[in-house]
Design an enzyme around this catalytic site. Sequence first.
Site, short mmCIF file in Angstrom:
data_model
loop_
_atom_site.label_atom_id
_atom_site.label_comp_id
_atom_site.label_asym_id
_atom_site.label_seq_id
_atom_site.Cartn_x
_atom_site.Cartn_y
_atom_site.Cartn_z
N GLU A 124 -1.64 -9.37 3.17
CA GLU A 124 -1.58 -9.98 4.50
C GLU A 124 -2.94 -10.48 4.98
O GLU A 124 -3.01 -11.41 5.81
CB GLU A 124 -1.01 -8.98 5.52
CG GLU A 124 -1.86 -7.76 5.83
CD GLU A 124 -1.61 -6.57 4.93
OE1 GLU A 124 -1.93 -5.43 5.34
OE2 GLU A 124 -1.10 -6.77 3.81
N GLY B 215 3.69 1.46 1.22
CA GLY B 215 5.03 0.96 0.91
C GLY B 215 5.30 0.90 -0.57
O GLY B 215 6.44 1.10 -1.02
N CYS C 6 0.84 -1.20 0.00
CA CYS C 6 0.00 0.00 0.00
C CYS C 6 0.88 1.26 0.00
O CYS C 6 1.49 1.58 -1.01
CB CYS C 6 -0.97 -0.03 1.17
SG CYS C 6 -2.36 1.13 1.00
N HIS D 289 -3.48 -5.27 -0.01
CA HIS D 289 -3.06 -5.79 1.30
C HIS D 289 -3.09 -7.32 1.28
O HIS D 289 -4.06 -7.94 1.73
CB HIS D 289 -3.96 -5.25 2.40
CG HIS D 289 -3.75 -3.81 2.70
ND1 HIS D 289 -2.84 -3.36 3.63
CD2 HIS D 289 -4.32 -2.69 2.17
CE1 HIS D 289 -2.87 -2.04 3.67
NE2 HIS D 289 -3.75 -1.61 2.79
#
Length: 552
Positions: free
Chosen positions: A523, A386, A384, A521
């Site tokens: 994760e 990052g 994101c 995302h």
Amino acid sequence: MTKFVFVTGGVVSSLGKGIASASLAAILESRGLKVTLIKLDPYINVDPGTMSPFQHGEVFVTDDGAETDLDLGHYERFIETRMKQSNNFTTGRIYQSVLEKERRGDYLGKTVQVIPHVTNEIQEYIKRGAGLGTPDAVDVAICEVGGTVGDIESLPFLEAVRQLALKQGPNNTAFVHLTYLPWIATAGELKTKPTQHTVQKLREIGIQPDALLCRAQHQVPEEEKEKISLFTNVPEWGVISMWDVDTIYKVPRMLHEQGLDGLICDKLRLNTPPTNLKRWDDLVHETEHPQGEVKIAMVGKYVELSDAYKSVNEALKHAGMQSHVAVKITHVDSETISDANARDKLSQYDAILVPGGFGSRGVEGKISTARYARENKVPYLGICLGMQVATIEYARHVAGLEGANSTEFDPKSANPVIALITEWKDADGTVKTRDENSDLGGTMRLGAQSSDVQAGTLAHSIYGDVVTERHRHRYEANVQYLDQLREAGLVISALTQREQLTEIVELPKEVHPWYIGVQFHPEFKSTPWSGHPLFNAFVKAAIERQKAPRKP
């Protein structure tokens, strides 16, 4: 018929109701039952989307675009059922719904009150989350009531579940209460009085727990269990010890060995096959017997509270299990990093991850981090924000776009390579629009979105032809700069078909061994059983980095 288990908490907050609820769900699922979990949050926010990560921790995003409590992340990691908007609701959402009904005249001129209107609405939301009366109905719905018994905020929820239990009948509902037994070092003993009082408070409301989960540093002695049983009216076999463990994946076995699932199945008249926790035992064995270790720096803005990055932390651990290594995560405050000290701060790590975030604080440190990783061939994963800082860094130092920035941080940037998304298609296919004056809450690009992946790229080796991941962001790589960035060597390996929004950027293999940024995302879709392909590849790159010679 769907059965309900209501999980409440007492004495103090943050005891682990989410883990306890998810663990019970996992045990029941291992018995062949179809299970879901529902989180009831007593705060007045409509959802946690606008809350500070320092206060609330991570906001977990579901496939259908719901911004939810981080406990839903635990739920998805522990059981097979995928969470939806209906699996999490707040006081704010309940009151919003009640007031909308009042304005429409649905209450036929009645005086709208907490009882029955608010409590009835809560019950309807619970039944909706369980899929009651639909083909999606589950065997067991575990409802975690947020907050602490005795708090004024939780009272409408507790009254609602009391009423629902009465309506459903005693063989269709069970109550589990999580409590805390403090250890008084000077006296050398556990104290049961707070537990006695919290159960007394619960019974005053009209709820008698069927089981008590007693949180403590160590196992609760039998004589203390007898005392708790006597003063709380809970049978001894229903007083269950829940002590501190080094990994949350030990909790299902802990609860099963003390008979919690048997107690619940007996109470709910559920005839099931025996519990099978082999895969949980295998998982714990994997966590306890790594064959190596990798060190990863997570450079973020909210490092004082690790719960702000809960799913990222877990995804890295899952990826470590897939490669049989322990992942040692160091949270580094991005405000402490600059071009001048990046080597001193980051050179000892095998890989670098920059997670998501909002606002300008600490962003320049993240940009310096991306530059250090790029120039020193350190495996880099940007998520994101990052990805956005990696794009800004590349634009400034490789593409020659002086002053490149995001309009989130510098609205007057000469080269706004990251800009506000003004139109996009949401998870359900509807076209959404916004501008800089739109409300903050509920106006981001949210939920699962699919994009085509360019062949021959690092992203393609990880995802294949199509990537489908969950999103939560307002800003995106500016389409007007994509050609300039490509000409400078940045690979844009995934774009949305309709809007041409950038989903993945990376560096070619001949330029950098492993450097990738993703706007979504990943994760949120990682599980302990298979990890996630992107995180699995990232940890493998970190292992390869260990083997390579380092610059002095």
